[in-house]
Design an enzyme around this catalytic site. Structure first.
Site, mmCIF file in Angstrom:
data_model
loop_
_atom_site.group_PDB
_atom_site.id
_atom_site.type_symbol
_atom_site.label_atom_id
_atom_site.label_comp_id
_atom_site.label_asym_id
_atom_site.label_seq_id
_atom_site.Cartn_x
_atom_site.Cartn_y
_atom_site.Cartn_z
ATOM 1 N N HIS A 77 -7.243 -6.942 0.896
ATOM 2 C CA HIS A 77 -6.138 -6.003 0.710
ATOM 3 C C HIS A 77 -4.977 -6.277 1.657
ATOM 4 O O HIS A 77 -3.807 -6.145 1.278
ATOM 5 C CB HIS A 77 -6.661 -4.584 0.918
ATOM 6 C CG HIS A 77 -5.634 -3.513 0.807
ATOM 7 N ND1 HIS A 77 -4.910 -3.286 -0.348
ATOM 8 C CD2 HIS A 77 -5.213 -2.581 1.710
ATOM 9 C CE1 HIS A 77 -4.085 -2.248 -0.153
ATOM 10 N NE2 HIS A 77 -4.249 -1.824 1.078
ATOM 11 N N ASP B 65 0.836 -1.191 0.000
ATOM 12 C CA ASP B 65 0.000 0.000 0.000
ATOM 13 C C ASP B 65 0.882 1.257 0.000
ATOM 14 O O ASP B 65 1.710 1.424 -0.888
ATOM 15 C CB ASP B 65 -0.961 -0.075 1.190
ATOM 16 C CG ASP B 65 -2.041 0.978 1.187
ATOM 17 O OD1 ASP B 65 -3.064 0.775 0.514
ATOM 18 O OD2 ASP B 65 -1.862 2.012 1.864
#
Length: 293
Positions: free
Chosen positions: A272, A107
């Site tokens: 995620h 991320d």
């Protein structure tokens, strides 16, 4: 007491004027630095780091502006540029005695890792990126109703003031929203880890917003300059992503191929937060990457 990664020692390492990073270190052997994402801290690597430390020196910092690392005020739009944050990581590795090292990021940490590899290719031996596109491509593919999933990107891109006020007013709900909707397995982030993420994020709203604001400004400029110059990631590169490319209407692997001739792109069946939801898959991918020349 805040959670830690078992078996890791902790220290604060100065990396720039008035900026020191909170860092967890363990193991011996060739070094790898692991960079966390949003809204997390270095703790997101706890499973992966413990495995890699069996035969590598594993370095897990909190990024500037996050966790227990220093949070300088943004004054000129560069304090949270990924170029600045990447320079922190190079300085951190040098301070720990490593001129060359492997780098993995998730991320926001992946954006820092990509910039470090572009700016300092002599220092980065291998690069792993988890569940993100390079900044320039991210903005290029965000359009129409599909862009609703990235509402936070647009919110935090606004001028200083309103985003910080809005997020401060409902910090736990705001940051908790992403922990809830971006995971397929809520048990992967146990209560004490979730509480640590929320506490750290609550205390870091201005710097987190500044990090995201930079990605709508100066980071795009830096990426575009690299693209125009034909700069690429020449080290071995592994990209892990959940299966969201097709859903949003673009080919993530093709976008990545333009940046990384030595790319291996793999889809992981999880949410995620893959280092917490599918740590065995992440460990295997990183170990396979480190075995490449």
């Amino acid at each position: 007491m805040a959670p830690t990664i078992p078996g890791f020692g902790y220290r604060r390492v100065p990396v720039a004027d008035d900026v020191a990073l909170n860092v967890a270190v363990a193991g011996s052997g060739s070094p790898i630095v692991l960079l966390h994402g949003f809204p997390q801290t270095h703790l997101m690597w706890r499973h992966v780091a413990a495995d890699l430390a069996a035969d590598h020196t594993v370095i897990c910092p909190d990024l500037r502006g996050y966790g227990a690392s220093d949070k300088p005020s943004e004054t000129d739009g560069t304090a949270y540029a990924k170029r600045t944050m990447a320079a922190d990581i190079i300085a951190l590795a040098h301070a720990l005695g490593h001129e060359r090292f492997a780098l993995a990021g998730h991320d926001r940490g992946a954006l820092v890792a990509i910039r470090a590899a572009l700016d300092h290719p002599e220092a980065i031996t291998h690069l792993a990126s988890l569940d993100v596109l390079p900044t320039l491509d991210m903005w290029d593919v965000m359009h129409g109703t599909g862009a609703a999933v990235g509402f936070h990107l647009y919110l935090m891109a606004q001028p200083p003031g309103l985003p910080e006020q809005m997020i401060h007013a409902t910090a736990d709900a705001f940051f908790g929203h992403f922990l809830d909707v971006w995971t397929n397995n809520p048990q992967a982030i146990p209560a004490e880890i979730r509480a640590a993420y929320l506490s750290a994020s609550r205390a870091a709203v201005p710097s987190i917003v500044a990090d995201y604001r930079a990605s709508a400004g100066i980071d795009v400029e830096h990426d575009r300059a690299d693209r125009d110059a034909g700069n690429q990631l020449r080290m071995p590169v592994t990209v892990l992503q959940q299966d969201w490319g097709a859903a949003l209407g673009f080919d993530a692997a093709a976008l990545w191929n333009a940046w990384a001739p030595g790319l291996r792109h793999t889809t992981v069946s999880c949410g995620h937060f893959m280092a917490e939801e599918a740590p065995a898959d992440v460990v295997k991918a990183i170990r396979d990457l480190l075995a490449r020349c």
